[in-house]
Design a protein around this motif. Structure first.
Motif, PDB file in Angstrom:
ATOM      1  N   PHE A  15      -9.870  25.511  -0.349  1.00 32.70           N
ATOM      2  CA  PHE A  15      -9.356  25.928  -1.632  1.00 32.70           C
ATOM      3  C   PHE A  15     -10.465  26.688  -2.352  1.00 32.70           C
ATOM      4  N   LYS A  51      -7.506  16.734  -1.806  1.00 26.74           N
ATOM      5  CA  LYS A  51      -6.971  17.802  -2.642  1.00 26.74           C
ATOM      6  C   LYS A  51      -5.459  17.922  -2.507  1.00 26.74           C
ATOM      7  N   SER A  79      -4.016  15.093  -4.438  1.00 22.08           N
ATOM      8  CA  SER A  79      -4.114  15.384  -5.866  1.00 22.08           C
ATOM      9  C   SER A  79      -3.034  16.355  -6.301  1.00 22.08           C
ATOM     10  N   ALA A  80      -2.773  17.340  -5.456  1.00 21.95           N
ATOM     11  CA  ALA A  80      -1.720  18.306  -5.782  1.00 21.95           C
ATOM     12  C   ALA A  80      -0.348  17.656  -5.754  1.00 21.95           C
ATOM     13  N   LYS A 101       3.286  22.545  -5.330  1.00 28.11           N
ATOM     14  CA  LYS A 101       2.085  22.119  -6.041  1.00 28.11           C
ATOM     15  C   LYS A 101       0.827  22.706  -5.434  1.00 28.11           C
ATOM     16  N   LEU A 102       0.804  22.822  -4.112  1.00 24.36           N
ATOM     17  CA  LEU A 102      -0.351  23.449  -3.481  1.00 24.36           C
ATOM     18  C   LEU A 102      -0.431  24.933  -3.835  1.00 24.36           C
ATOM     19  N   ARG A 138      -1.798  25.811  -7.438  1.00 25.02           N
ATOM     20  CA  ARG A 138      -3.220  25.681  -7.756  1.00 25.02           C
ATOM     21  C   ARG A 138      -3.898  27.046  -7.832  1.00 25.02           C
ATOM     22  N   ASP A 139      -4.827  27.185  -8.775  1.00 26.34           N
ATOM     23  CA  ASP A 139      -5.587  28.423  -8.854  1.00 26.34           C
ATOM     24  C   ASP A 139      -6.394  28.650  -7.586  1.00 26.34           C
ATOM     25  N   ASP A 140      -6.827  27.553  -6.944  1.00 20.08           N
ATOM     26  CA  ASP A 140      -7.601  27.675  -5.716  1.00 20.08           C
ATOM     27  C   ASP A 140      -6.770  27.332  -4.490  1.00 20.08           C
ATOM     28  N   GLY A 141      -5.461  27.469  -4.606  1.00 24.12           N
ATOM     29  CA  GLY A 141      -4.562  27.129  -3.512  1.00 24.12           C
ATOM     30  C   GLY A 141      -4.176  28.327  -2.681  1.00 24.12           C
TER      31      GLY A 141
END
Length: 403
Positions: A26, A213, A216-217, A244-245, A248-251
């Motif tokens: 991520f 991660k 968490s997502a 949800k994944l 994410r901004d880093d997904g």
């Protein structure tokens, strides 16, 4: 169908069985786009005339017989434009249509013209003109021109990437699993065991980070195998996890999901029955993914396709057999929807392929090209050569997205 893989099993699979093509990372600060693309493969050949019924065609009711959907009453189809509609189970997709977030494609097919699931899916996923002409997936080949070929941008929501995402560009896969989560003490002992093996230790640490991660997502409470036991009734957690994944901004920016079970040769049903239940589960799952994406929905396009259509008329078992053209769907907050794209020629036997199938009037590659060009900014020269080789004569579908 849905279950949460233990970290240890994930690590062992990654190192020994190659379940993960690359660790799910991520880190997207340098990714050139914040647009999201989801491809949903409906394996088994969805009946497009059931999912998007042409109820305004004068021959619809007579040719479909017991499979014709009602246009009035408590279980009536959803009217779209007077000519086409949606199956009554597709409530959330109808809401997307009303919000102009859904476009329907009819009489659409890949270049394949036979009736083998295996070969048809191969053509759908490779983007070739015939089965086994290519060895990798068109979406994998599109990752490089999208700037996502380094393993950080594309994710298969599966135990391993399907052919669509397989190829030279590194991708990742993620799937929750059935085994209970190992406790911290056990994981500590495993790390100690791997202490003298830097490769296995790095794999375990990567898997632990990935799982943390992903959990968490997901942020859900499902933990027991019984809660994952159903199939169609349990698509929502899978689609929610994908959403949800992706949110994410880093997904990831690209994701692929598979949904099987559309080979309805027997007792297909009309407004009720097995197909209606499957469509309902899919519809609920798609809405769950939309909710999970949150604000990222406005930058998302979802293309949903199947390997071929089904026969126009029912068979003697209350179902439908393998056909040629069918229906595909494009939806999302980035989509310029509220339109049905169909070169409709009617349902009379003289208009059908071989007197039984919907005729192919739109090349499926045109839809895929249009999505890649307009939404993911893939250049036409890459589409015509690298992504879909020797396809310059297939023009990308246009006017699919808002500015």
């Amino acid at each position: 169908m849905l279950n949460r893989r233990s970290v240890l099993r994930t690590a062992l699979a990654a190192s020994a069985l190659g379940v993960w093509d690359a660790p799910v990372r991520f880190a997207f600060a340098s990714v050139p786009t914040d647009r999201r693309l989801v491809v949903v493969i409906l394996r088994g050949a969805l009946d497009g005339l059931a999912a998007a019924p042409p109820h305004g065609d004068p021959d619809y009711k007579s040719v479909r017989g017991a499979l014709a959907l009602e246009t009035t009453g408590t279980n009536a189809l959803h009217n779209l434009d007077g000519q086409f509609g949606l199956h009554p189970s597709l409530v959330n997709m109808k809401a997307m249509w009303d919000a102009k977030e859904l476009a329907v494609f009819h009489n659409i097919a890949s270049p394949y013209r036979e009736r083998s699931h295996f070969d048809a899916q191969n053509v759908l996923e490779t983007g070739g003109v015939g089965p086994h002409a290519l060895n990798d997936g068109w979406l994998n080949r599109a990752l490089k021109p999208m700037g996502l070929a380094d393993g950080e941008g594309a994710l298969a929501i599966a135990t391993s990437p399907p052919l669509l995402l397989s190829g030279g560009a590194k991708v990742s896969s993620w799937m929750p699993a059935t085994l209970p989560q190992p406790d911290a003490d056990f994981l500590g002992r495993v790390r100690a065991l791997y202490g003298n093996d830097p490769v296995l230790l790095a794999t375990l640490d990567s898997a632990l980070d990935t799982e943390a991660k992903a959990n968490s997502a997901m942020d859900d409470k499902l933990s027991t195998p019984a809660q994952y036991a159903e199939t169609y009734a349990n698509l929502s957690p899978l689609f929610t996890g994908a959403g949800k994944l992706l949110a994410r901004d880093d997904g990831p920016r690209v994701a692929v999901l598979d949904v099987g079970g559309w080979d309805t040769h027997v007792n297909e049903g009309a407004g009720e029955g097995q197909l209606a239940r499957r469509l309902h589960a899919l519809d609920v799952a798609l809405d769950a993914m939309k909710s999970a994406l949150g604000p990222a929905w406005t930058k998302t396009a979802v293309v949903m396709a199947t390997e071929f259509g089904r026969t126009v008329a029912p068979n003697g078992n209350g179902g439908t057999d393998h056909g040629t053209a069918g229906a595909a769907f494009l939806f999302g907050g980035a989509v310029k929807g509220g339109v049905v794209n169909a070169e409709w020629v009617g349902l009379k036997p003289s208009a059908l392929k071989d007197g039984r199938d919907q005729p192919p009037r739109t090349d499926m590659r045109a839809l895929f090209k249009g999505v890649l060009a307009d939404h993911m900014r893939v250049a036409r020269r890459d589409l015509d050569t690298a992504v879909f080789p020797d396809s310059a004569d297939v023009r990308p579908a246009t006017v699919l997205f808002a500015a």
